[in-house]
Scaffold this active site. Structure first.
Site, PDB file in Angstrom:
ATOM      1  N   GLU A 330      10.267   2.041  96.540  1.00 29.21           N
ATOM      2  CA  GLU A 330       9.921   3.529  96.336  1.00 29.21           C
ATOM      3  C   GLU A 330      11.270   3.687  96.384  1.00 29.21           C
ATOM      4  O   GLU A 330      11.966   4.191  97.174  1.00 29.21           O
ATOM      5  CB  GLU A 330       8.830   3.954  97.151  1.00 29.21           C
ATOM      6  CG  GLU A 330       8.829   5.592  96.768  1.00 29.21           C
ATOM      7  CD  GLU A 330       8.412   5.560  95.495  1.00 29.21           C
ATOM      8  OE1 GLU A 330       7.946   6.794  94.691  1.00 29.21           O
ATOM      9  OE2 GLU A 330       7.156   4.932  94.996  1.00 29.21           O
ATOM     10  N   SER A 512      18.241   5.212  96.864  1.00 33.62           N
ATOM     11  CA  SER A 512      19.113   4.130  97.027  1.00 33.62           C
ATOM     12  C   SER A 512      18.697   3.878  98.544  1.00 33.62           C
ATOM     13  O   SER A 512      20.136   2.936  98.919  1.00 33.62           O
ATOM     14  CB  SER A 512      20.514   3.983  96.873  1.00 33.62           C
ATOM     15  OG  SER A 512      20.606   4.009  94.974  1.00 33.62           O
ATOM     16  N   ARG A 513      17.984   4.016  99.474  1.00 30.99           N
ATOM     17  CA  ARG A 513      18.020   3.711 100.544  1.00 30.99           C
ATOM     18  C   ARG A 513      19.233   4.457 101.477  1.00 30.99           C
ATOM     19  O   ARG A 513      19.301   4.627 102.933  1.00 30.99           O
ATOM     20  CB  ARG A 513      17.730   2.546 101.084  1.00 30.99           C
ATOM     21  CG  ARG A 513      16.774   1.517  99.974  1.00 30.99           C
ATOM     22  CD  ARG A 513      15.431   2.159 100.916  1.00 30.99           C
ATOM     23  NE  ARG A 513      14.442   1.251 100.548  1.00 30.99           N
ATOM     24  CZ  ARG A 513      13.449   1.383  99.710  1.00 30.99           C
ATOM     25  NH1 ARG A 513      13.632   3.065  98.778  1.00 30.99           N
ATOM     26  NH2 ARG A 513      12.624   0.640  98.847  1.00 30.99           N
ATOM     27  N   LEU A 514      19.432   5.926 100.572  1.00 31.91           N
ATOM     28  CA  LEU A 514      20.649   6.362 101.689  1.00 31.91           C
ATOM     29  C   LEU A 514      19.362   8.155 102.232  1.00 31.91           C
ATOM     30  O   LEU A 514      20.139   8.596 102.229  1.00 31.91           O
ATOM     31  CB  LEU A 514      21.903   6.554 100.548  1.00 31.91           C
ATOM     32  CG  LEU A 514      21.854   5.871 100.142  1.00 31.91           C
ATOM     33  CD1 LEU A 514      23.660   6.394  99.290  1.00 31.91           C
ATOM     34  CD2 LEU A 514      22.922   5.367 101.589  1.00 31.91           C
ATOM     35  N   HIS A 515      18.666   7.816 103.338  1.00 30.53           N
ATOM     36  CA  HIS A 515      18.101   7.640 103.341  1.00 30.53           C
ATOM     37  C   HIS A 515      18.524   9.338 104.593  1.00 30.53           C
ATOM     38  O   HIS A 515      19.720   9.205 105.434  1.00 30.53           O
ATOM     39  CB  HIS A 515      16.455   7.893 104.168  1.00 30.53           C
ATOM     40  CG  HIS A 515      15.803   6.697 103.803  1.00 30.53           C
ATOM     41  ND1 HIS A 515      15.862   6.768 102.549  1.00 30.53           N
ATOM     42  CD2 HIS A 515      15.474   5.280 104.224  1.00 30.53           C
ATOM     43  CE1 HIS A 515      14.925   6.000 101.881  1.00 30.53           C
ATOM     44  NE2 HIS A 515      15.202   4.749 103.191  1.00 30.53           N
TER      45      HIS A 515
END
Length: 538
Positions: A330, A512-515
């Site tokens: 996601e 982009s998984r830069l949570h």
């Protein structure tokens, strides 16, 4: 979905506290950035439900148990379902719109909302955002116009190609509704030769089950574009998808894609009941809508239709396609979660996020994963329900003889995890656990439903039982025993725990998984404990 004349499928998300998915079917005759994540999520709830619920902020929160369970998307065996002939479909449509009192616009609204809901079940707007609804001049086209409106409110970006507009007030009203939402209308000449360049989802709403003959311009060319799209998709890693409403345009209503050169939709949304041609559908997603069909119609036509889950008005037919687990992902879209915008006290920040989860109508927002470790060093986790939170910590109730209770007696350190999927959020809490007072446990025990109180006495949690019948028999015996008793005594082995937090982590999913990960850790300054906020790498 619904039946005939206009293949109308249903599922309307109604405004306040309930979601009503009503979808009849028919066949056819001829963003500005929010100032804070809090306001962002209240706006999400408002878009999805039409209203938000005001939430108070008492110093101590207690949560009542909710007996409802999340409706699972059921799957019907396609071999056991009734498939309608063209004649039966037309007759049922006439009955719905005649003696049963359904109007054309009502069926069209139910059908279009049902189609939009089916699309949203499979294709998330974060990945399949650009939608082109290709609408014909009849009722099937009207379904497409309604679906486009609902998809706009679901977070998609719809476009409409409506080359042969119908002048009747019903259709001009649907066009006006879309124009008021700034949904673009495109001419056939505006469309690229390769539709996949500009669109992620193509909604085929050109012709329904009552269409006869050979498609004429410009619809013959539009059908060819969809056929070409399918051929190109076979060579692409990520491709656009085609969703057909009730009947893939150009197919024979009973024999299907006779020449084998027609549209190959990825999703078919049947209305009221699938038509015979649906047996020839080989795509991965087949949905049915039309939960309003009365028993008189079911009996007359000997319809075998699948049960709908919960309050949903669409149901999947057949098994979900096999997926590559490694490819499931996601790409989260969320507002930034910044240090300068959070509360200084993590309990206050938790309550703020919890309120957002409640406002978004997430199922059981108080569900949390409790992880414990015994003296053997082996961890175990399970879902429990938060029943209270205040400055002293998080409270839940359980059996004091269960496995988790034994582990907590050996090692009173535990962690809690809240996961709110609809908001792309999770919260981790770690800390020391101790039992709440007997008075607190007693008070909560007697606030529970009577059946839950008896169930707590019956269940020797985590022990082996010979069978479910034993539990039911013991439950029945206790019901009789306490039938004349006003206050059921709380068992000594049942009560509450409170976790006193020593660490918090608030997680917000980002692209982009830069949570975002903000951690609260306690530290002492001038003899006073305060919470230090640090950002962790995702």
């Amino acid at each position: 979905m619904i039946l005939m004349r206009r293949s109308r499928a249903m599922t309307c998300l109604f405004l306040n506290q309930l979601v009503f998915h009503l979808a009849p079917s028919h066949s056819h005759n001829a963003s500005s950035t929010c100032k804070s994540s809090r306001s962002f999520y209240y706006s999400l709830a408002k878009n999805a439900w039409g209203s938000t619920c005001p939430i108070s902020h008492p110093a101590v929160r207690s949560f009542a148990s909710n007996s409802s369970t999340r409706a699972m998307q059921s799957m019907a065996n396609p071999e056991s379902i009734t498939y309608l002939t063209q004649r039966d479909a037309a007759e049922i449509d006439e009955i719905l719109m005649g003696p049963l009192g359904f109007s054309v616009d009502q069926l069209m609204e139910l059908a279009g909302s049902s189609v939009a809901t089916s699309i949203a079940e499979v294709y998330k707007p974060s990945e399949y955002n650009r939608v082109l609804a290709i609408c014909g001049p009849g009722n099937n086209g009207g379904d497409g116009l309604v679906a486009a409106r609902h998809l706009h409110h679901f977070g998609y970006k719809p476009f409409v190609c409506y080359p042969k507009r119908t002048a009747k007030p019903l259709y001009t009203g649907l066009v006006t509704q879309l124009e008021s939402l700034a949904v673009p209308f495109l001419t056939v000449e505006d469309l690229p030769s390769d539709l996949s360049k500009d669109f992620d989802i193509l909604v085929d709403a050109m012709f329904g089950f009552s269409f006869h003959g050979v498609p004429r311009p410009p619809f013959d060319d539009l059908i060819h574009k969809l056929v070409y799209l399918h051929k190109c998709n076979q060579t692409r890693q990520k491709s656009s998808v085609i969703v057909s409403i009730d009947i893939p345009s150009g197919w024979h209503v009973e024999e299907g894609d006779v020449g084998g050169e027609g549209i190959k939709p990825d999703m078919l949304v049947s209305l009221t009941a699938p038509k015979l041609c649906a047996k020839k559908f080989s795509g991965p997603h087949h949905f049915l809508g039309g939960r309003f069909v009365p028993s008189s119609v079911v009996e007359k036509y000997k319809l075998h239709l699948p049960p709908y889950p919960g309050t949903s008005m669409c149901v999947r037919i057949g098994k979900s396609p096999q997926v590559d687990i490694s490819a499931l992902r996601e790409n989260y879209i969320s507002p930034e979660f910044l240090e300068e915008e959070v509360e200084a006290n993590p309990i206050d920040q938790f309550l703020k996020w919890f309120d957002d989860a409640v406002a978004a109508r997430l199922k059981e927002p108080n569900a949390m994963c409790l992880s414990t470790v015994g003296k053997d060093g082996k961890p175990s986790s399970r879902m429990v329900l938060l029943k209270g939170v205040d400055k002293d910590g998080f409270v839940w109730y359980t059996n004091y003889q269960s496995r988790k209770a034994h582990q907590l007696s050996e090692n009173p350190q535990a962690s809690l995890l809240f996961y709110w999927d609809g908001l792309n959020r999770q919260v981790r809490v770690e800390g020391y656990v101790q039992k709440v007072s007997d008075e607190e446990s007693e008070q909560y025990f007697h606030s529970r439903p009577r059946g839950s109180q008896i169930g707590a006495i019956v269940s020797k949690q985590s022990t082996i039982v010979p069978g479910r019948h034993v539990l039911h028999q013991q439950f029945k015996e206790l019901e009789e025993k306490y039938s004349g008793v006003n206050l059921i005594p709380k068992p000594k082995h049942w009560g509450g725990y409170r976790l006193k937090p020593e660490l918090f982590e608030f997680w917000q999913g980002q692209q982009s998984r830069l949570h975002d990960r903000l951690q609260y850790v306690p530290q002492e300054i001038n003899g006073k404990q305060v919470w230090k906020i640090v950002r962790l790498a995702p």
